[in-house]
Scaffold this motif. Sequence first.
Motif, PDB file in Angstrom:
ATOM      1  N   TRP A 183       5.060  -0.597  -0.974  1.00 43.56           N
ATOM      2  CA  TRP A 183       4.889   0.268   0.195  1.00 43.56           C
ATOM      3  C   TRP A 183       5.824   1.469   0.118  1.00 43.56           C
ATOM      4  N   TYR A 184       7.077   1.229  -0.237  1.00 41.56           N
ATOM      5  CA  TYR A 184       8.043   2.319  -0.330  1.00 41.56           C
ATOM      6  C   TYR A 184       7.826   3.155  -1.590  1.00 41.56           C
ATOM      7  N   SER A 238      -1.301  13.722   1.679  1.00 42.13           N
ATOM      8  CA  SER A 238      -1.190  13.501   3.122  1.00 42.13           C
ATOM      9  C   SER A 238      -0.555  14.673   3.845  1.00 42.13           C
ATOM     10  N   LYS A 295       5.344   5.559  -0.599  1.00 43.21           N
ATOM     11  CA  LYS A 295       5.903   6.473   0.399  1.00 43.21           C
ATOM     12  C   LYS A 295       6.696   7.602  -0.255  1.00 43.21           C
ATOM     13  N   ILE A 296       7.484   7.272  -1.303  1.00 37.92           N
ATOM     14  CA  ILE A 296       8.294   8.295  -1.972  1.00 37.92           C
ATOM     15  C   ILE A 296       7.664   8.733  -3.290  1.00 37.92           C
ATOM     16  N   ASN A 297       6.461   8.201  -3.585  1.00 40.08           N
ATOM     17  CA  ASN A 297       5.721   8.544  -4.812  1.00 40.08           C
ATOM     18  C   ASN A 297       6.575   8.303  -6.060  1.00 40.08           C
ATOM     19  N   THR A 305       0.911   5.964  -8.819  1.00 40.45           N
ATOM     20  CA  THR A 305       0.895   7.198  -8.063  1.00 40.45           C
ATOM     21  C   THR A 305       0.389   8.349  -8.899  1.00 40.45           C
ATOM     22  N   SER A 351       2.669  15.082   4.142  1.00 38.13           N
ATOM     23  CA  SER A 351       3.964  14.672   4.677  1.00 38.13           C
ATOM     24  C   SER A 351       4.993  14.641   3.564  1.00 38.13           C
ATOM     25  N   ASN A 392      -0.228  12.224  -3.841  1.00 43.53           N
ATOM     26  CA  ASN A 392      -0.186  12.247  -2.391  1.00 43.53           C
ATOM     27  C   ASN A 392      -0.779  13.544  -1.848  1.00 43.53           C
ATOM     28  N   LEU A 421       9.166  13.938   2.631  1.00 45.81           N
ATOM     29  CA  LEU A 421      10.414  13.326   3.072  1.00 45.81           C
ATOM     30  C   LEU A 421      11.570  14.206   2.643  1.00 45.81           C
ATOM     31  N   THR A 469      14.733  10.072   1.380  1.00 43.43           N
ATOM     32  CA  THR A 469      14.362   9.467   0.104  1.00 43.43           C
ATOM     33  C   THR A 469      15.503   8.638  -0.462  1.00 43.43           C
ATOM     34  N   ILE A 522      15.801   5.351   1.363  1.00 44.71           N
ATOM     35  CA  ILE A 522      14.761   4.409   0.953  1.00 44.71           C
ATOM     36  C   ILE A 522      15.097   3.812  -0.416  1.00 44.71           C
TER      37      ILE A 522
END
Length: 312
Positions: free
Chosen positions: A157-158, A13, A161-163, A6, A15, A11, A17, A22, A25
């Motif tokens: 994937w996660y 995007s 998502k949470i970097n 990462t 978006s 990121n 969280l 977080t 997740i």
Amino acid sequence: MTPQTTAQNPNTSGSKLSSEETKAIVNRVSFVGIAGNIILSAFKLFAGIIGHSGAMVSDAVHSLSDVFATFIALIGVRLSQHGADKEHPYGHERLECVASLILGGILLITGAGIGISGMEKIFSGNISGLEVPGAIALAAAIVSIVVKEAMFWYTRWYALKINSSAFMADAWHHRSDAFSSIGSLIGIVGARLGFPILDPIASVIICIFILKVAIDIFRDAIRKMTDSSCDDQFEEQMRRFILAQDGVLGIDLLRTRMFGTKVYADVEIAADGNRTLNEVHDVAEHVHDGLEEHFPDLKHVMVHVNPYQKET
């Protein structure tokens, strides 16, 4: 093969969280990693002992190290989420890098141990005395490949998502275990076909894969801890965004630096020098707020305004 990190691709995007999302997740991924590895390690160790496969026993040890790796990733992620305090005014994001370094160390030690064990068997001078692995070891290798590859994609994937660099390192730990199982499978099949030396050779191959992943994780963690700049693509996206804002006539300076999984930036924009202080201050505030909203990994940006000067 190099782990996708990462740090190299922050990121953009837009978006974000919530802290509750977080945490949920983090807890979910940690539970899946710990429970899955405990069950898989026990099965592979049983299959390796009963099936007389040194490669499978080595593979089981590697899976067991994943349990500790997930615990460390969990601790690192949770500590990094603590807010700024008097002793750490810039936050705790670099603790994830510390967790990644520990994970890399675990992989390094695990890989070296597996490689040494395999080399000892190869050079023992008693190759003919090596036992042929049983069918249960073969089945365990196939099950391990499928399960660990699934865990890699799930954790990766996660992590994106949470970097989280710690969970990304943990994901690659899962994949290195899948590579281990592929090596085990090749060694077991070869040994059952009449080449018992292939079983310890498989252990050495497993060692090489593990060490490669460990080195990549070390490099990524060190990069994040030494204030390295973001990649050109990320900075170019920032430039385009800044120049699109009202009142911005140019960019005199743009610097970025990684702080754990987050990004800090210094920007000098050019604005009309004939406008009032309040007006150019509003331009700077608009750029500042827009950047932090549009780039979720941008923790803080300092915006300085210079009077615009036409090139002569």
